[in-house]
Design an enzyme around this catalytic site. Structure first.
Site, mmCIF file in Angstrom:
data_model
loop_
_atom_site.group_PDB
_atom_site.id
_atom_site.type_symbol
_atom_site.label_atom_id
_atom_site.label_comp_id
_atom_site.label_asym_id
_atom_site.label_seq_id
_atom_site.Cartn_x
_atom_site.Cartn_y
_atom_site.Cartn_z
ATOM 1 N N MET A 59 0.809 -1.220 0.000
ATOM 2 C CA MET A 59 0.000 0.000 0.000
ATOM 3 C C MET A 59 0.841 1.268 0.000
ATOM 4 O O MET A 59 0.378 2.325 0.402
ATOM 5 C CB MET A 59 -0.914 -0.012 1.232
ATOM 6 C CG MET A 59 -1.918 -1.153 1.249
ATOM 7 S SD MET A 59 -3.183 -0.997 -0.034
ATOM 8 C CE MET A 59 -4.187 0.306 0.675
ATOM 9 N N SER A 60 2.083 1.199 -0.465
ATOM 10 C CA SER A 60 2.946 2.375 -0.421
ATOM 11 C C SER A 60 2.489 3.475 -1.373
ATOM 12 O O SER A 60 2.906 4.617 -1.236
ATOM 13 C CB SER A 60 4.397 1.993 -0.731
ATOM 14 O OG SER A 60 4.532 1.584 -2.082
ATOM 15 N N GLU A 83 14.447 -6.499 -5.368
ATOM 16 C CA GLU A 83 13.053 -6.090 -5.305
ATOM 17 C C GLU A 83 12.676 -5.193 -6.483
ATOM 18 O O GLU A 83 13.488 -4.423 -6.994
ATOM 19 C CB GLU A 83 12.776 -5.342 -3.999
ATOM 20 C CG GLU A 83 12.932 -6.206 -2.753
ATOM 21 C CD GLU A 83 12.448 -5.501 -1.508
ATOM 22 O OE1 GLU A 83 11.792 -4.443 -1.633
ATOM 23 O OE2 GLU A 83 12.722 -6.007 -0.409
ATOM 24 N N LYS A 110 6.950 3.475 -7.497
ATOM 25 C CA LYS A 110 7.097 4.725 -6.750
ATOM 26 C C LYS A 110 7.041 5.920 -7.713
ATOM 27 O O LYS A 110 7.113 5.758 -8.934
ATOM 28 C CB LYS A 110 8.443 4.754 -6.005
ATOM 29 C CG LYS A 110 8.603 3.727 -4.902
ATOM 30 C CD LYS A 110 7.702 3.994 -3.715
ATOM 31 C CE LYS A 110 7.968 3.015 -2.574
ATOM 32 N NZ LYS A 110 7.497 1.653 -2.908
#
Length: 238
Positions: A154-155, A188, A192
């Site tokens: 949920m970033s 990863e 973003k």
């Protein structure tokens, strides 16, 4: 029976503004941004128009986030078709949607691989990373995507990107400040907002519970995988 959505001129204007924002940054605008762009006195006026668009089935509103606006599957195609002719049968005035209908025909289908978890060291589109392939209407996107990425976490919730959503991604190695990107950092892959500074690159979350990721210019394991060009919910493709 004609079930295509009929939008008022103001609703059409807001709908096209949402499309431009998604094409430019990968995320929809906030209510405040819509109000500022269209000269409304407050964000409440923008909210009223968004609620009307949601009632007409053109968009979906997601609570708890300032950018919780999602386009619904097939929306662009049906609105494009309804705008091809005016009320008198003459061609409608040109605009963003009509230009999209020329470059991305409503009936064109894209075969988009869905990428789930990405293994360390593997190309993002390696066969073992692809869960399945979906046939998706090209007219859902202002910019042609290359694949779908299943969002984890949920970033980016304040950009309307939630856990389990499918992010449409166009492959690229370049990005402008403010765009939402898919980036690889070592083992990863993360989604973003991109920001290049004098000291390197920052990958910014859209959730105050998460910290920015600072990438030094000589970081050996950073790689830009692509730009977000759309967002759809998993249940739209069932």
């Amino acid at each position: 029976m004609n079930d295509k959505p009929k939008l008022t001129p103001r609703q059409q204007q807001i709908f096209e503004l949402i499309q431009r924002a998604i094409a430019r940054t990968g995320a929809p605008p906030t209510r405040a941004e819509i109000a500022s762009e269209l000269g409304f006195r407050s964000a409440n006026a923008a909210e009223e128009h968004l609620q009307a668009l949601a009632r007409k089935g053109v968009i979906e509103l997601v609570g708890g986030t300032s950018r919780g606006i999602r386009l619904k599957a097939g929306t662009l195609r049906t609105v494009n078709e309804s705008r091809k002719k005016g009320a008198d049968g003459a061609p409608a005035s040109s605009g963003l949607l009509s230009s999209l209908s020329m470059t991305l025909p409503g009936l064109e289908q894209l075969a988009l691989p869905l990428v789930g978890r990405v293994a360390a060291g593997s190309p993002i589109l390696a066969q073992e990373m692809v869960e399945r392939t979906y046939s998706v209407e090209a007219s859902m996107f202002a910019k042609r995507p290359d694949y779908l990425l299943r969002v984890r976490g949920m970033s980016m919730k304040d950009a309307g990107i939630l856990d389990g959503d499918l992010l449409a991604v166009a492959r690229t190695r370049e990005a402008r400040n403010g765009q939402i990107v898919v980036a690889r950092l070592g083992d990863e892959v993360t989604v973003k907002r991109f920001q290049r500074t004098a000291h390197g690159i920052e990958l910014l979350p859209e959730n105050p519970d998460f910290e920015p990721i600072v990438v030094s210019p000589d970081h050996p394991d950073f790689e830009l995988e692509g730009l977000a060009v759309g967002l759809i919910r998993n249940d739209m493709l069932m």
